[in-house]
Design an enzyme around this catalytic site. Structure first.
Site, short mmCIF file in Angstrom:
data_model
loop_
_atom_site.label_atom_id
_atom_site.label_comp_id
_atom_site.label_asym_id
_atom_site.label_seq_id
_atom_site.Cartn_x
_atom_site.Cartn_y
_atom_site.Cartn_z
N ARG A 121 0.86 -1.19 0.00
CA ARG A 121 0.00 0.00 0.00
C ARG A 121 0.89 1.23 0.00
NH1 ARG A 121 -5.03 -1.94 1.99
NH2 ARG A 121 -6.23 -1.95 0.10
N GLN A 137 0.21 2.26 -6.07
CA GLN A 137 -1.23 2.57 -6.02
C GLN A 137 -1.98 2.13 -7.29
OE1 GLN A 137 -1.50 6.60 -4.77
NE2 GLN A 137 -3.14 6.17 -3.34
N ASP A 140 -2.97 -1.58 -7.28
CA ASP A 140 -3.62 -2.07 -6.07
C ASP A 140 -5.05 -2.58 -6.36
OD1 ASP A 140 -4.67 -2.48 -3.57
OD2 ASP A 140 -4.21 -0.48 -2.80
N SER A 153 -7.76 -2.39 -3.57
CA SER A 153 -8.45 -1.10 -3.44
C SER A 153 -9.49 -0.92 -4.54
CB SER A 153 -7.46 0.06 -3.51
OG SER A 153 -6.72 0.12 -2.33
N TYR A 197 -3.16 -0.61 8.15
CA TYR A 197 -4.33 -1.45 8.43
C TYR A 197 -4.78 -1.30 9.88
CZ TYR A 197 -3.68 -4.04 4.07
OH TYR A 197 -3.60 -4.39 2.76
P1 NAD Z 1 -9.54 -3.01 5.38
O1 NAD Z 1 -10.42 -3.53 4.30
O2 NAD Z 1 -8.37 -3.80 5.83
O3 NAD Z 1 -10.42 -2.71 6.69
C1 NAD Z 1 -11.54 -1.85 6.64
C2 NAD Z 1 -11.55 -0.94 7.82
O4 NAD Z 1 -11.98 -1.64 8.98
C3 NAD Z 1 -10.20 -0.33 8.19
O5 NAD Z 1 -10.30 1.07 8.07
C4 NAD Z 1 -9.99 -0.77 9.64
O6 NAD Z 1 -9.37 0.23 10.44
C5 NAD Z 1 -11.40 -1.00 10.09
N1 NAD Z 1 -11.54 -1.81 11.31
C6 NAD Z 1 -10.87 -2.95 11.68
N2 NAD Z 1 -11.31 -3.37 12.89
C7 NAD Z 1 -12.27 -2.51 13.31
C8 NAD Z 1 -13.09 -2.41 14.45
N3 NAD Z 1 -13.01 -3.29 15.46
N4 NAD Z 1 -13.94 -1.37 14.53
C9 NAD Z 1 -14.05 -0.47 13.53
N5 NAD Z 1 -13.31 -0.50 12.42
C10 NAD Z 1 -12.42 -1.51 12.30
O7 NAD Z 1 -9.07 -1.57 4.98
P2 NAD Z 1 -8.48 -1.09 3.59
O8 NAD Z 1 -9.58 -0.58 2.77
O9 NAD Z 1 -7.63 -2.17 3.06
O10 NAD Z 1 -7.58 0.12 4.05
C11 NAD Z 1 -6.60 -0.05 5.08
C12 NAD Z 1 -5.69 1.15 5.13
O11 NAD Z 1 -4.82 1.18 4.01
C13 NAD Z 1 -6.41 2.48 5.12
O12 NAD Z 1 -5.68 3.34 5.95
C14 NAD Z 1 -6.31 2.92 3.70
O13 NAD Z 1 -6.43 4.32 3.55
C15 NAD Z 1 -4.91 2.46 3.40
N6 NAD Z 1 -4.66 2.30 1.97
C16 NAD Z 1 -3.55 2.89 1.45
C17 NAD Z 1 -3.28 2.75 0.08
C18 NAD Z 1 -2.06 3.37 -0.52
O14 NAD Z 1 -1.39 4.11 0.13
N7 NAD Z 1 -1.74 3.04 -1.74
C19 NAD Z 1 -4.14 2.00 -0.71
C20 NAD Z 1 -5.26 1.40 -0.13
C21 NAD Z 1 -5.50 1.57 1.22
#
Ligand code: NAD
Length: 389
Positions: free
Chosen positions: A128, A133, A136, A139, A235
């Site tokens: 990530r 990006q 990904d 995403s 995460y």
């Molecule tokens: P994910 O699908 O792994 O999880 C979804 C959400 O559930 C997360 O925001 C997590 O904090 C939340 N969660 C977990 N346990 C929880 C609980 N008990 N109560 C409430 N919420 C809870 O998430 P994702 O979509 O894969 O994204 C994860 C992170 O990666 C985010 O910060 C996202 O912005 C980041 N991201 C970065 C890039 C990049 O930089 N290229 C790309 C994609 C995602």
């Protein structure tokens, strides 16, 4: 090298790994593309469109596997736990396989894939980072799922989403709660807002508060703080049962006044935390809808049954799986772009160069030469560290 696109074999899967528009970029990078006949039909891409862009059509899955040096799929064996195993005998030593492989799933399956000698890249492992990006796929599919979940929930709801002032009276807007604000959650918020709902969102990572507010939703603040809420890769992290119990207790009131609850909370490699108990479902108004996007990972709602929609205490609970497949045209377009960028990133003079100094290549590479070579996956699956030969 020849890139092969078999038709997806997972039941009801409608996506395809490459769309015609992606082919010129691959040709430019020195690849040839072969596509199984009908592979794109369900997503709206006919054989003729692939031919027009320079691909060749193959008559069968077997012939694609025999012809291609690189197989690109959406759901490979691993992620496809229903029909995927049938592909194992077709994998060849040093053939390259790219797609969703569920690397943090079953150790046995990952080792079966490794044993074929195939060089596999798991798109779930794309780092990530800003550099990665555009590759990904996780995403991309989360974006589609977040959007589609809101549409499906809106369709199941006996109310309308926007506020309306009409001659027949005023209709108040629907209240939507999004729990888990990663990529899918953010898209769910944006979609529900576009439909005119009043949206609330909660995540254990306080860092998302600003993102929630920038989409016009309200952030639900709870008087509990998660320990190390976010890991180094961004995460959400697993918490202890005491935290989850307190979280449910505090969320109960917000859930009770919501017409729609969309849950997306997952922790990589772990069963999804339960955020909505059956007791909390009972507290919701009849006709309310819960869409559990974590259904495949065990569900955020205690009552969710993966792959099923059911009504409990008058509340519709949707546990749909593989939601991105429901928007196959754009899901395939986005996936194809991710895969094409990944392939072009590794291409040199029409061949793949596996530069393990590059974190994108190293972290995504799952199996090679008969072994599971990914350090993170080996650790996760408790496989002994590899000794350098
Ligand atoms: P994910 O699908 O792994 O999880 C979804 C959400 O559930 C997360 O925001 C997590 O904090 C939340 N969660 C977990 N346990 C929880 C609980 N008990 N109560 C409430 N919420 C809870 O998430 P994702 O979509 O894969 O994204 C994860 C992170 O990666 C985010 O910060 C996202 O912005 C980041 N991201 C970065 C890039 C990049 O930089 N290229 C790309 C994609 C995602």
């Amino acid at each position: 090298m020849i890139v092969g696109v078999p038709k997806e074999s997972y039941p009801k899967e409608r996506r395809v790994a490459l769309v015609p528009a992606a082919i010129p970029a691959l040709t430019k990078a020195g690849f040839e593309v072969v596509v199984e006949t009908g592979a794109g039909d369900e997503a709206g891409y006919r054989d003729a469109a692939y031919i027009e862009k320079g691909a060749k059509i193959q008559p069968s899955r077997t012939s694609v596997f025999e012809t291609a040096d690189i197989i690109v799929q959406v759901l490979c064996y691993g992620a496809n736990d229903i029909t995927g195993k049938a592909d194992l005998p077709m994998f060849r030593k040093d053939q390259v396989l790219i797609g969703f492989l569920r690397p943090l799933g079953s150790a046995e399956v990952v080792q079966q894939i490794a044993a074929t000698g195939v060089t596999s890249f798991s798109v779930e492992l794309v780092p990530r980072t800003t550099r990665a990006q555009s590759m990904d796929a996780l995403s991309s599919m989360a974006t589609i799922s977040g959007y589609k979940a809101v549409l499906m929930a809106a369709d199941a709801l006996p109310r309308i989403f926007p506020m309306l002032t009409t001659a027949a009276g005023t209709i108040t807007p629907a209240r939507v709660l999004v729990m888990g604000v990663g990529v899918a959650g953010l898209q769910a918020i944006a979609t529900a807002r576009r439909l005119g709902a009043v949206v609330y969102a909660y995540d254990l990572r306080p860092a998302v508060k600003e993102q929630v507010q920038s989409l016009g939703a309200r952030f639900v603040e709870l008087p509990i703080e998660a320990k190390n809420a976010q890991d180094a890769r961004g995460y959400g992290t697993a918490q202890d049962e005491a935290f989850y119990a307190r979280q449910r207790e505090l969320l109960a009131k917000v859930v009770a006044v919501s017409d729609v609850v969309i849950t997306t909370a997952v922790v990589p490699g772990k069963k999804a935390p339960v955020l909505v108990t059956t007791e909390m479902v009972k507290g919701m108004a009849p006709g309310s809808v819960i869409f559990d996007l974590a259904a495949e990972r065990g569900g955020n709602c205690e009552s969710t049954k993966a792959g099923q929609t059911m009504i409990e205490h008058g509340v519709t609970i949707i546990g749909a799986v593989n939601v991105a497949s429901g928007v196959p045209y754009h899901a395939s377009q986005m996936y194809a772009r991710n895969i094409t960028t990944f392939l072009s990133h590794m291409a040199k003079d029409g061949k793949l160069e596996l530069n393990l100094e590059d974190d994108i290549v190293r972290e995504t590479l799952l199996t090679r030469g008969g072994e599971v070579v990914n350090t993170r996956v080996r650790e996760f699956l408790s496989l002994p560290a590899l000794v350098a030969k």
